[in-house]
Design an enzyme around this catalytic site. Structure first.
Site, PDB file in Angstrom:
ATOM      1  N   ARG A 241       0.859  -1.177   0.000  1.00  0.00           N
ATOM      2  CA  ARG A 241       0.000   0.000   0.000  1.00  0.00           C
ATOM      3  C   ARG A 241       0.897   1.228   0.000  1.00  0.00           C
ATOM      4  NH1 ARG A 241      -3.531  -2.745  -1.534  1.00  0.00           N
ATOM      5  NH2 ARG A 241      -5.602  -3.111  -0.612  1.00  0.00           N
ATOM      6  N   GLU A 270      -3.352   7.855  -4.294  1.00  0.00           N
ATOM      7  CA  GLU A 270      -3.655   7.218  -5.578  1.00  0.00           C
ATOM      8  C   GLU A 270      -4.881   7.883  -6.161  1.00  0.00           C
ATOM      9  OE1 GLU A 270      -3.909   2.954  -5.314  1.00  0.00           O
ATOM     10  OE2 GLU A 270      -1.840   2.792  -4.651  1.00  0.00           O
ATOM     11  N   HIS A 289      -1.232   0.660  -9.730  1.00  0.00           N
ATOM     12  CA  HIS A 289      -1.833  -0.346  -8.831  1.00  0.00           C
ATOM     13  C   HIS A 289      -2.466  -1.508  -9.618  1.00  0.00           C
ATOM     14  CE1 HIS A 289      -3.625  -0.765  -4.505  1.00  0.00           C
ATOM     15  NE2 HIS A 289      -3.422  -1.953  -5.061  1.00  0.00           N
TER      16      HIS A 289
HETATM   17  C1  DGY Z   1      -5.647  -5.962  -3.021  1.00  0.00           C
HETATM   18  O1  DGY Z   1      -6.356  -6.922  -3.326  1.00  0.00           O
HETATM   19  O2  DGY Z   1      -5.533  -5.575  -1.857  1.00  0.00           O
HETATM   20  C2  DGY Z   1      -4.869  -5.297  -4.117  1.00  0.00           C
HETATM   21  O3  DGY Z   1      -4.235  -4.160  -3.728  1.00  0.00           O
HETATM   22  C3  DGY Z   1      -5.739  -5.025  -5.334  1.00  0.00           C
HETATM   23  O4  DGY Z   1      -6.016  -6.234  -5.917  1.00  0.00           O
END
Ligand code: DGY
Length: 327
Positions: A241, A270, A289
């Site tokens: 993240r 983001e 992402h």
């Molecule tokens: C998640 O699943 O947490 C990813 O960041 C997006 O698929």
């Protein structure tokens, strides 16, 4: 009134998820490419039995109030659920589901794409050719660093961290990891991974790959001090993240040669602003992402999110429930 459960799905997801939901529920889908603005989200969830959210939708007391007492389940189309106030849901008896496992290998593949691309300057080299700068084979041209035989530091050895570490054996790497808890010795042996403190990992690794979930103790984990511990030749990869890394500190470290390069699939915020200093740096790769973005994986995630949603609206246990904040 159809008597069927009412559900809101906060973006069009693959049919593997939408079809079974449409068969069983009164389905309202947000069709726009962009997430529903807050006001629209609050309006559309009113009176729903279930909602299927994405990591772009904040689920908190305000949204739960807007949904009202009929809401039984929040199914998050992601393995991460830092966008969901799980405690607030628990207080109201609302189940929360996520999609663990479905995207493990796909995300590990992308982490490796970034490891290789950032170490060997692949994106920079491609840009160089496309802009017409390639004049001859050059003995000093676009030199990067070796991945084979290097030391890989995996921060967070959950499912995805383990999948990243497993791939390192083909590259003859030394694998270090740091994690909230040391994993079982059989897993360490299988992965050839050694448990060390985060400072030691940062100091010894040639490549540092981040695989922690976002929680109060991981927000800003990689700050100026952490970056200063890394080797000047080191590569940082983040597929977890964005807020795990302090973006200003990273931009300064990349600019001043504190570390060599970075590969980011996630940013803070983001989307990243067009004038963010990170985008002005040749030694920083930034992707939008997409770590879980393959047809097969997004289909699996959709099917899992639908299964959680349908179980929840029926008052049944979710196949993959979130156990609690930071679980
Ligand atoms: C998640 O699943 O947490 C990813 O960041 C997006 O698929």
């Amino acid at each position: 009134m159809s008597g069927r459960p009412r559900v809101f799905v906060a973006r069009r997801i693959p049919d593997a998820g939408l079809d079974p939901i449409a068969e069983a529920c009164d389905l309202d889908v947000w069709e726009d490419e962009l997430p529903p603005p807050r006001e629209a989200l609050l309006a559309r969830v009113a009176g729903c039995d279930g909602i299927l959210t994405l990591l772009t939708d904040r689920v908190d007391d305000e949204l739960l109030d807007a949904a009202g007492p009929s809401l039984k389940v929040v199914s998050n189309y992601a393995v991460g659920y830092d966008n969901v106030d799980v405690a607030a849901c628990a207080r109201r008896g609302i189940a929360v589901g996520n999609t663990p496992g479905a995207l493990t290998e796909t995300t590990a593949d992308l982490a490796w794409a970034l490891i290789l691309a950032a170490s060997r300057r692949v994106v920079e080299a491609d840009r160089y050719v496309h802009e017409g700068s390639w004049r001859t084979w050059g003995p000093m041209l676009l030199m990067g660093s070796d991945v084979y035989g290097a030391t890989l530091g995996v921060v967070g050895l959950g499912r995805i961290g383990q999948a990243v570490a497993r791939r390192a054996s083909g590259f003859g790497m030394t694998v270090l990891y740091s994690s909230r808890n040391q994993v079982a010795s059989e897993i360490e042996t299988e992965l050839g991974a050694t448990y060390v403190s985060l400072p030691e990992l940062l100091e010894r690794s040639d490549i540092v790959s981040l695989h922690v979930s976002l929680a109060p103790d991981t927000r800003g984990l990689i700050d100026a001090d952490a970056l200063a511990r890394m080797k000047p030749t080191a590569v940082l990869v983040n597929t977890s993240r964005g807020p795990v890394v302090d973006p200003g500190a990273l931009a300064a470290a990349l600019r001043d040669g504190v570390i060599a390069s970075a590969g980011l699939d996630v940013t803070d915020p983001e989307p990243i602003a067009a004038d963010d200093p990170l985008l002005g740096l040749e030694n920083c790769i930034v992707l939008p992402h997409i770590a879980s973005a393959t047809l097969a994986t997004r289909g699996r995630m959709a099917a899992m999110a639908a299964a959680n949603l349908l179980a929840g609206v029926r008052g049944e246990p979710l196949p993959t429930p979130v156990k609690g904040p930071g679980a």
